[in-house]
Design an enzyme around this catalytic site. Structure first.
Site, PDB file in Angstrom:
ATOM      1  N   ASP A  44       0.857  -1.179   0.000  1.00 19.68           N
ATOM      2  CA  ASP A  44       0.000   0.000   0.000  1.00 19.68           C
ATOM      3  C   ASP A  44       0.898   1.235   0.000  1.00 19.68           C
ATOM      4  O   ASP A  44       1.934   1.244   0.679  1.00 19.68           O
ATOM      5  CB  ASP A  44      -0.885   0.016   1.252  1.00 19.68           C
ATOM      6  CG  ASP A  44      -2.007  -1.006   1.206  1.00 19.68           C
ATOM      7  OD1 ASP A  44      -2.200  -1.618   0.139  1.00 19.68           O
ATOM      8  OD2 ASP A  44      -2.681  -1.190   2.242  1.00 19.68           O
ATOM      9  N   LYS A  72     -15.454   7.341  -7.845  1.00 22.77           N
ATOM     10  CA  LYS A  72     -15.706   6.123  -7.094  1.00 22.77           C
ATOM     11  C   LYS A  72     -14.412   5.363  -6.823  1.00 22.77           C
ATOM     12  O   LYS A  72     -14.370   4.467  -5.997  1.00 22.77           O
ATOM     13  CB  LYS A  72     -16.692   5.220  -7.848  1.00 22.77           C
ATOM     14  CG  LYS A  72     -16.104   4.598  -9.120  1.00 22.77           C
ATOM     15  CD  LYS A  72     -17.114   3.717  -9.824  1.00 22.77           C
ATOM     16  CE  LYS A  72     -16.515   3.078 -11.090  1.00 22.77           C
ATOM     17  NZ  LYS A  72     -17.490   2.230 -11.770  1.00 22.77           N
TER      18      LYS A  72
END
Length: 552
Positions: A44, A72
């Site tokens: 990440d 989104k």
């Protein structure tokens, strides 16, 4: 069938690894082992810097594609959603690679990691899970907010991004300690949801941003006053409102209790931006020490070390070590050790070449560098760690006990003559050899130069007169709000000659004692503010136009 059983030996292996909430020191031993063995590292973005320092230099680190089709694809935390991590993981594993998939916090609380595990299981690829410190647990611990005490009590974890109306109703109608994961600009909304669901407006709440890092900040309030507290602290409104925060709701987050338990944010230099103007090799251990005091070190090289212009003198001296020309060799810096070591490696020599030669080191740091090379020094000053201190303990030449009267002194081109003159006075012949040159480094980036001159740094550590001259030369004079710390009287004198006010003077000429002295200064400054009832601020917050705000 066990999904982790090696049904397909030709396939690789995947380690789903929790990197914790941000503090690199919270990685587990097993996590470090897995990172060291990884062929491929997929992390990440928030934890990439935390984990990659433990991976091999040859590790492959493919960057997941960030899709940008619409809003989104951006999470409620303002973090881009990575759409193809599973594809990267599977592709590497199918190729027989050992893959580490590092996630923020703990993999067991990461929905994407759980989906990727299922994909591995479906294809029979072996995997393991290395738990990490969950953000919702680690951040309150660093904020001085225990989630439970001896009386027990329930704890409820709420993700405000996905919490349903039923969830808010259940938590609001109860007395549980609620740990809410949300964002800075949404935390007041979350507080309102709890009050609307039945929580009393006077229920204590703590809000922590950048938890477990030296940028951490925590505010205490009640559910009813949170908006005013954040506004008064000039935290909201903020362009950085998408920052993740952890809010703890319940009696254990009360301000009076947190004041006693806030161990992390009460470190003596917490959040201080400290400039470390040294060569890059020398700055590392000093920066680690500053971090232990809560500081944020910025390493700005002001001196570059280069080989001597004419290497013949150094080459002759090193050969003289082997042929028995010297009784002593004296090292006055870590760089001198490095220069001799590099020359040894060039000739295929090692520490055994020092057999029969007495070795002196000017101080503990230089001595440690020699020990790493495999050489234990015979002489280190018992008092002041300097050339003068070394001369205090240096024995005079005795023709009866000393078969050779010569000393090899490898040093910088700009070193003083103090040691040479003192050794000659003691009866020794000295081969004073330039082992390396110190030259002014290139200027730092414009942003750093502006921070130096504009008061963006809280303190600067000067470890020699040359670091003073070179920093001012390449970046300008530090702002008058910046705390100036000097390693000794000579360095302090040079700083004053450049118009700087010296605030901290190391009791010994040691970089670690200098950092310790700065920490003591910071602690005294903090205690004075608390005793006067004033807010604890950093020096840089005293400059015109500065203001306290959340820092990521």
């Amino acid at each position: 069938m066990n999904p982790t059983a090696p049904n397909h030996p030709a396939h690789g292996h995947v380690t789903f690894l929790g990197a914790g909430p941000g503090d690199p020191g919270l990685l587990t031993l097993r996590a470090v082992e897995a990172l060291a063995a990884a062929d491929v590292l997929i992390a990440d973005p928030q934890v990439l810097d935390v984990v990659r320092t433990h991976a091999r230099s040859t590790v492959d680190m493919p960057a997941p594609t960030i899709t940008d089709e619409s809003s989104k694809n951006v999470s409620a935390l303002g973090v881009p959603v990575l759409r193809d991590t599973a594809n990267l993981v599977m592709s590497a594993a199918r190729g027989g690679k050992r893959v580490v998939r590092a996630v923020l916090g703990d993999p067991g609380l990461d929905g994407d990691a759980a989906d990727e595990m299922l994909v591995c299981a479906a294809e029979g690829i072996t995997f393991e899970v290395v738990p990490g410190v969950a953000t919702a647990v680690g951040v309150p611990a660093y904020a001085g907010v225990p989630l439970r005490d001896g009386r027990g009590g329930d704890v409820r974890f709420v993700d405000a991004r996905t919490a349903s109306a039923t969830c808010w109703t259940e938590v609001g109608a109860s007395e549980v300690t609620a740990v809410v994961s949300t964002t800075l600009d949404s935390v007041v909304v979350a507080a309102g949801e709890l009050v609307a669901a039945g929580r009393k407006p006077d229920t204590p709440v703590s809000v922590t941003v950048a938890g477990t890092t030296t940028r951490q900040r925590t505010w205490t309030a009640t559910l009813g006053t949170l908006a005013q507290v954040l506004k008064a602290a000039k935290v909201l409104p903020s362009a950085e409102g998408a920052q993740p925060v952890i809010a703890v709701v319940g009696e254990r987050s009360a301000a009076a209790q947190r004041d006693r338990l806030s161990w992390f944010e009460s470190k003596p230099l917490f959040g201080w931006n400290v400039l470390v103007p040294r060569t890059k090799e020398q700055a590392a251990s000093l920066s680690d020490q500053l971090r232990s005091y809560g500081a944020v070190p910025s390493e700005v090289p002001t001196i570059a070390v280069e080989p001597p212009r004419t290497p013949q003198q150094m080459e002759r001296a090193v050969k003289g070590l082997v042929t028995g020309r010297y009784e002593w060799i004296a090292f006055t810096s870590v760089n001198a050790v490095k220069a001799v070591r590099e020359k040894f490696e060039e000739y295929g020599l090692d520490a055994r070449a020092f057999a029969g030669i007495k070795v002196a080191a000017v101080g503990e740091q230089t001595a440690r560098s020699l020990i790493e090379f495999g050489v234990k020094p015979d002489l280190v000053p018992s008092g002041e760690q300097s050339a003068a201190g070394l001369l205090e303990d240096w024995p005079p030449y005795d023709p009866v006990f000393d078969p050779i009267d010569r000393v090899f002194l490898p040093r910088a081109d700009i070193a003083t003559e103090t040691l040479v003159a003192g050794l000659i006075e003691l009866g020794w012949e000295v081969d004073d050899v330039t082992a390396y040159r110190t030259v002014r480094a290139s200027p730092p980036p414009a942003e750093t130069r502006e921070a130096i001159k504009g008061g963006g740094f809280d303190a600067v550590l000067f470890t020699s007169s040359s670091t003073v001259r070179n920093l001012v030369g390449i970046a300008g004079k530090p702002h008058n709000v910046t705390v100036i710390a000097c390693i000794g009287p000579a360095t302090a004198k040079t700083a004053e000659e450049h118009g700087l006010r010296v605030d901290v003077l190391s009791p010994e000429p040691s970089v670690h004692k200098l950092a310790e002295a700065l920490a003591q200064f910071g602690a005294a400054r903090r205690d004075a503010a608390l005793e006067a009832g004033d807010p604890v601020t950093r020096p840089s917050e005293r400059r015109p136009g500065s203001r306290r705000r959340a820092r990521s």
